[in-house]
Structure formats: structure tokens, C-alpha cells
Design an enzyme around this catalytic site. Sequence first.
Site, mmCIF file in Angstrom:
data_model
loop_
_atom_site.group_PDB
_atom_site.id
_atom_site.type_symbol
_atom_site.label_atom_id
_atom_site.label_comp_id
_atom_site.label_asym_id
_atom_site.label_seq_id
_atom_site.Cartn_x
_atom_site.Cartn_y
_atom_site.Cartn_z
ATOM 1 N N LYS A 1 0.883 -1.165 0.000
ATOM 2 C CA LYS A 1 0.000 0.000 0.000
ATOM 3 C C LYS A 1 0.921 1.215 0.000
ATOM 4 O O LYS A 1 1.579 1.516 0.994
ATOM 5 C CB LYS A 1 -0.913 0.004 1.222
ATOM 6 C CG LYS A 1 -1.778 1.250 1.329
ATOM 7 C CD LYS A 1 -2.691 1.168 2.545
ATOM 8 C CE LYS A 1 -3.475 2.456 2.709
ATOM 9 N NZ LYS A 1 -2.780 3.489 3.471
ATOM 10 N N GLY B 1 -7.988 9.960 9.158
ATOM 11 C CA GLY B 1 -8.318 10.135 10.566
ATOM 12 C C GLY B 1 -9.388 11.169 10.861
ATOM 13 O O GLY B 1 -9.712 11.413 12.024
ATOM 14 N N ASN C 1 -9.123 2.273 9.719
ATOM 15 C CA ASN C 1 -8.244 2.182 10.883
ATOM 16 C C ASN C 1 -8.782 3.016 12.044
ATOM 17 O O ASN C 1 -9.289 2.493 13.029
ATOM 18 C CB ASN C 1 -6.827 2.605 10.506
ATOM 19 C CG ASN C 1 -5.797 2.326 11.577
ATOM 20 O OD1 ASN C 1 -4.600 2.360 11.338
ATOM 21 N ND2 ASN C 1 -6.210 2.019 12.803
ATOM 22 N N THR C 2 -8.713 4.349 11.909
ATOM 23 C CA THR C 2 -9.075 5.224 13.025
ATOM 24 C C THR C 2 -10.510 5.021 13.496
ATOM 25 O O THR C 2 -10.791 5.105 14.697
ATOM 26 C CB THR C 2 -8.861 6.699 12.627
ATOM 27 O OG1 THR C 2 -7.537 6.868 12.139
ATOM 28 C CG2 THR C 2 -9.072 7.620 13.822
ATOM 29 N N ALA D 1 -9.281 5.952 3.969
ATOM 30 C CA ALA D 1 -9.189 7.189 4.762
ATOM 31 C C ALA D 1 -10.515 7.923 4.843
ATOM 32 O O ALA D 1 -11.267 8.006 3.868
ATOM 33 C CB ALA D 1 -8.124 8.144 4.221
ATOM 34 N N GLY D 2 -10.789 8.455 6.040
ATOM 35 C CA GLY D 2 -11.945 9.317 6.256
ATOM 36 C C GLY D 2 -13.160 8.637 6.835
ATOM 37 O O GLY D 2 -14.110 9.312 7.248
#
Length: 268
Positions: free
Chosen positions: A110, A171, A219-220, A197-198
Site C-alpha cells: 500500500k 483520521g 483504521n481510526t 481514509a476518512g
Amino acid sequence: MKSSILLEEDKMADSLIIKGIEFKSRLWVGTGKYKSFEETARAIEASGTDVVTVAVRRVNIIDRSQENLLDYIDPKKYKILPNTAGCYTVEDALRYARLAREAGVSDMIKLEVIGDDKTLFPDVCGLLKATEILAKEGFIVLPYTNDDPITAKRLVDAGAAAVMPLGAPIGSGLGIRNPYNIKIILETVNVPVIVDAGVGTASDVAIAMELGCDAVLVNTAIAGAKDPIMMAEALKHACIAGRLAYKAGRIPKKLYASASSPIEGMLI
């Protein structure tokens, strides 16, 4: 007896394949920001994923003499996807990609080349250059990019095996800010599209999958939740629901009402 949702999951199961590699889960999970490796492992298990992405620069997966994430996550059960998070130059991104391959982690990478500290948006010029170099070296390159369809097309031309457009800044939890661009990317490229992301909550995952995206990387949204294990399970079901809805085919949007029951034969 299996629940109805699991029966539907079995019925509609369809694997994602990238360069001949099969992925059974369309929810991919990151390993940053957790309180411990133990919590990371529990969240990953709850998510139902079979793909775990790891920042080579930040998380130890190479030095087995120290506490190592791979002591908690079985590489035989999960596909370990190294990433170049934290790399701001082409040279750094190339170095960490090669390090991961030399350590026997994976030749699928990635790819991140970050262009700005505040937004963590990608450096598109650097990303294109790094993609081309790594693809020529035999890597399976999955670049984290912006939501620009032209950039996505150029990354594919440079050798990307899939593209990973952001839904919103890393994040941020803002969700899919520009679904129309994501839709255009899906129509523009002939490789898998993975939103990266986001994502902030389950509905964001469902939206990405309903658009037709091939997978979502999170993730976040999990690691930062009040209960990461519960959130991981919520996102698992959202991913399944979104994929099923996409395959089922939603009704067209219309401005005016349309009666759901027939008019013919009504009593006067």
C-alpha cells in the site's frame, strides 16, 4: 442455526481478486492507534477481515527480537499488507517498500507518498513516480491517492494494481465527502477501487460499498472508537450490507411519489 444475515453472506459471498490474489473480506483493517497489540488483535478478529495493513516505518513486523505485531496476528490467517505511511519522499517510500519485501512480509504494498503535514493528502507527482518504479520492480502496488479520476487513471497507466482514493482526510471521520468523484473513478479505471481514509462509522462503509467500491480500508474509525471491538463488528456488518445492496440494485431516485400498492381494482 445460522442467522439470516449469515445465510445471506454465504449466499452472496464473492471474493475480491487482485493480481491473482484472493481476498474474502471486503473490509480491510489498519493496525495504528490501538492501545496495545492485544486490542489490535481482538479488533481485527471482530472485523472479520482477512487483510491487515501495517506501517513498516511505525509498527514492528520485522525485528523478531522485540515485541512484534506478528506475535499477535497469524500471517497464515491474515494477508499482511505493508504500507509506507509516514513517507514524504519517493526515496523513503521506495526504501520501506523494498525493506518489507526483503524481510519476506509481502511484495504487495500500500503505497503512500504524503505531500502535506496538515491534511496528509498524497503528493500526486511523487506517488506516480514511485508507483511506476515499484511496478517495474515487480511489486503489486496499491497507491493511496486523492479522489481525482484523472490521477486514478494515470496511476493505473503507471502500473497500479488497484487504486485507493481517500473518502476524506486520514483520521478525520468525515466519511465519503465526494461520492460523485468516487463513482467517476469506478467508471474510469479497470482495476479494483478501495476507499481509504476518512471513514468514521458504519454508515460510511455502507455508502462506499453501495457506490460499487471493491473494498474499504478502515483504521481510526475502529481504533479511536469508545469500544473498538464493537465498532469493528459494526463495520463488518455494514460492509456486508453495502455490498448486498449494491449487488441487489437500488431503485432510481425520483422527485415525486409513486404509490407502492396497485391502483387497478381500487374500490370507488
